[in-house]
Design an enzyme around this catalytic site. Structure first.
Site, PDB file in Angstrom:
ATOM      1  N   ARG A   1       0.517  -1.534  -0.200  1.00 33.49           N
ATOM      2  CA  ARG A   1       0.163  -0.117  -0.059  1.00 33.49           C
ATOM      3  C   ARG A   1       1.225   1.181  -0.323  1.00 33.49           C
ATOM      4  NH1 ARG A   1      -4.680  -1.840  -2.074  1.00 33.49           N
ATOM      5  NH2 ARG A   1      -5.481  -3.699  -0.654  1.00 33.49           N
TER       6      ARG A   1
ATOM      7  N   HIS B   1       4.890  -9.355  -6.634  1.00 32.81           N
ATOM      8  CA  HIS B   1       3.886  -8.704  -7.261  1.00 32.81           C
ATOM      9  C   HIS B   1       4.525  -7.255  -6.991  1.00 32.81           C
ATOM     10  CE1 HIS B   1      -0.094  -7.137  -7.317  1.00 32.81           C
ATOM     11  NE2 HIS B   1      -0.928  -8.749  -7.349  1.00 32.81           N
TER      12      HIS B   1
ATOM     13  N   TYR C   1       0.394  -2.173  -4.833  1.00 26.40           N
ATOM     14  CA  TYR C   1      -1.215  -1.889  -5.517  1.00 26.40           C
ATOM     15  C   TYR C   1      -1.046  -0.523  -6.078  1.00 26.40           C
ATOM     16  CZ  TYR C   1      -2.744  -6.511  -3.259  1.00 26.40           C
ATOM     17  OH  TYR C   1      -3.382  -7.831  -3.076  1.00 26.40           O
TER      18      TYR C   1
ATOM     19  N   HIS D   1      -0.680  -5.152 -11.490  1.00 28.94           N
ATOM     20  CA  HIS D   1      -2.363  -4.852 -12.141  1.00 28.94           C
ATOM     21  C   HIS D   1      -1.629  -3.738 -13.083  1.00 28.94           C
ATOM     22  CE1 HIS D   1      -4.288  -6.264  -8.519  1.00 28.94           C
ATOM     23  NE2 HIS D   1      -3.405  -6.728  -8.414  1.00 28.94           N
TER      24      HIS D   1
ATOM     25  N   GLU E   1      -1.287  -9.122 -14.990  1.00 32.46           N
ATOM     26  CA  GLU E   1      -2.775 -10.020 -14.513  1.00 32.46           C
ATOM     27  C   GLU E   1      -3.832  -9.271 -14.797  1.00 32.46           C
ATOM     28  OE1 GLU E   1      -4.389 -10.652  -9.674  1.00 32.46           O
ATOM     29  OE2 GLU E   1      -1.963  -9.155 -10.377  1.00 32.46           O
TER      30      GLU E   1
ATOM     31  N   ASP F   1      -6.072 -14.870 -12.990  1.00 33.76           N
ATOM     32  CA  ASP F   1      -6.427 -14.651 -11.495  1.00 33.76           C
ATOM     33  C   ASP F   1      -7.759 -15.220 -11.995  1.00 33.76           C
ATOM     34  OD1 ASP F   1      -8.090 -14.091  -9.612  1.00 33.76           O
ATOM     35  OD2 ASP F   1      -6.005 -12.399  -9.120  1.00 33.76           O
TER      36      ASP F   1
ATOM     37  N   HIS G   1     -10.797 -12.715 -10.844  1.00 34.75           N
ATOM     38  CA  HIS G   1     -11.283 -11.702 -11.909  1.00 34.75           C
ATOM     39  C   HIS G   1     -11.618 -11.990 -12.811  1.00 34.75           C
ATOM     40  CE1 HIS G   1      -6.951  -9.272  -9.120  1.00 34.75           C
ATOM     41  NE2 HIS G   1      -8.320  -9.572  -9.004  1.00 34.75           N
TER      42      HIS G   1
ATOM     43  N   HIS H   1      -3.413 -17.194 -10.630  1.00 34.37           N
ATOM     44  CA  HIS H   1      -3.783 -16.337  -9.260  1.00 34.37           C
ATOM     45  C   HIS H   1      -4.847 -16.980  -9.056  1.00 34.37           C
ATOM     46  CE1 HIS H   1      -1.670 -12.457  -8.398  1.00 34.37           C
ATOM     47  NE2 HIS H   1      -0.793 -13.642  -8.468  1.00 34.37           N
TER      48      HIS H   1
ATOM     49  N   ASP I   1     -14.478  -8.072  -8.110  1.00 35.83           N
ATOM     50  CA  ASP I   1     -12.918  -8.487  -7.142  1.00 35.83           C
ATOM     51  C   ASP I   1     -13.422  -8.344  -6.074  1.00 35.83           C
ATOM     52  OD1 ASP I   1     -10.255  -9.354  -7.562  1.00 35.83           O
ATOM     53  OD2 ASP I   1      -9.894  -7.089  -7.357  1.00 35.83           O
TER      54      ASP I   1
ATOM     55  N   HIS J   1     -12.558 -11.465  -3.530  1.00 40.89           N
ATOM     56  CA  HIS J   1     -11.632 -13.205  -3.423  1.00 40.89           C
ATOM     57  C   HIS J   1     -12.729 -13.755  -2.292  1.00 40.89           C
ATOM     58  CE1 HIS J   1      -8.232 -12.434  -5.542  1.00 40.89           C
ATOM     59  NE2 HIS J   1      -8.926 -11.568  -5.891  1.00 40.89           N
TER      60      HIS J   1
ATOM     61  N   GLU K   1      -4.886 -16.186  -3.582  1.00 41.74           N
ATOM     62  CA  GLU K   1      -5.257 -15.239  -2.602  1.00 41.74           C
ATOM     63  C   GLU K   1      -5.832 -14.756  -2.303  1.00 41.74           C
ATOM     64  OE1 GLU K   1      -2.998 -11.978  -5.290  1.00 41.74           O
ATOM     65  OE2 GLU K   1      -4.723 -12.831  -6.298  1.00 41.74           O
TER      66      GLU K   1
END
Length: 281
Positions: free
Chosen positions: A38, A68, A71, A108, A143, A177, A180, A212, A225, A227, A257
């Site tokens: 973040r 990864h 974000y 992403h 992704e 994913d 996704h 993913h 989105d 999960h 995830e």
């Protein structure tokens, strides 16, 4: 043949600790954030820590790991300072990835925030053309996205249009994913073969490098989105058994995830391993 499956592991304690934590979960691959997911801070990498991890991983005979990007990275923002942060962070991460050569770096694609799809795709490709280097050993993965808001990557066609503008496209791949693509409208429950055929026609299955593996809290096409743990969402356990055993997917690294803790991820890893159909060479 074995199932290559793992979860996200905290990178705060270093590479050796990540490898040992993955082994405790019963994993033989794992994902990790290159820095605060973040924010922008990154922990210093110690060569001796990386060497111990590589020895451990080689001893176990395990394969590729999947890093990864944070974000906060948005290569197609409408704000120049946000794009600059994305470009500088991306370039730094690719340098850091060379401590563990030959692995995957997933990100992403970004959100165009009102500029339009074409502008977003152009800006993402521009960043990639700036950052990718011929000498790098890392494969960068776009992704697949759920399509919430102004996300780029909600369709295989959008990802293909990015790759068409990337000069060193041989350094690129795709991470699929499951949550996704389901939320984006692809029916991986009733028509997995059809979805993978569409992927092959649009991108080429050779581009698909990692999965993913996540259930979804929402019906297909919701673009939300959210999960869910494996078998507890709208995709369902039976579909995941087909996914991990599909000839086009079964040799790829699968990364959980799901909203879980270590005990939950260990259960999911064991459960999916039990449903993997070993095929003798």
């Amino acid at each position: 043949m074995i199932l290559h499956i793992g979860s996200h592991i905290s990178s705060s304690k270093g590479y050796e600790a990540m490898g040992k934590q993955a082994l405790k979960l019963g994993a033989n691959t794992f994902a990790f954030f290159t820095r605060n997911p973040r924010g922008g801070s990154a922990k210093a990498i110690l060569s001796e820590d990386v060497e111990r991890f590589q020895s451990l991983w080689k001893e176990q005979g395990y394969g590729k790991i999947v890093a990864h990007a944070p974000y906060t990275l948005n290569a197609c923002s409408d704000k120049p300072d946000v794009r600059r942060f994305a470009r500088e962070t991306f370039a730094d991460d690719l340098k850091r990835m060379e401590y563990t050569p030959g692995n995957y770096y997933n990100f992403h694609p970004g959100s165009h925030v009102g500029q339009g799809e074409e502008a977003g795709i152009r800006l993402i490709a521009k960043m990639l053309n700036t950052c990718l280097k011929q000498e790098q050993t890392t494969t960068v993965l776009l992704e697949t996205m759920a399509g919430k808001g102004s996300e780029i990557g909600r369709s295989f066609e959008e990802l293909s249009r990015i790759l068409q503008q990337v000069e060193l496209s041989e350094k690129m791949g795709v991470c699929l994913d499951t949550c996704h693509v389901w939320d984006a409208g692809y029916d991986i429950v009733e028509d997995l073969d059809g979805v993978l055929e569409a992927f092959d026609k649009t991108l080429g299955l050779a581009r698909l490098k990692a999965v993913h593996i996540n259930d979804s809290m929402n019906p297909r096409g919701s673009h939300k989105d959210r999960h869910a743990p494996i078998g507890e969402g709208f995709i369902g356990l039976a579909a995941f058994e087909r996914i991990i055993n599909h000839p086009a997917l079964r040799e790829l690294p699968f990364i959980l995830e799901t909203p879980n803790d270590d005990a939950g991820w260990a259960r999911e890893i064991a459960m999916l391993k039990e449903r993997f159909h070993c095929i003798s060479a």
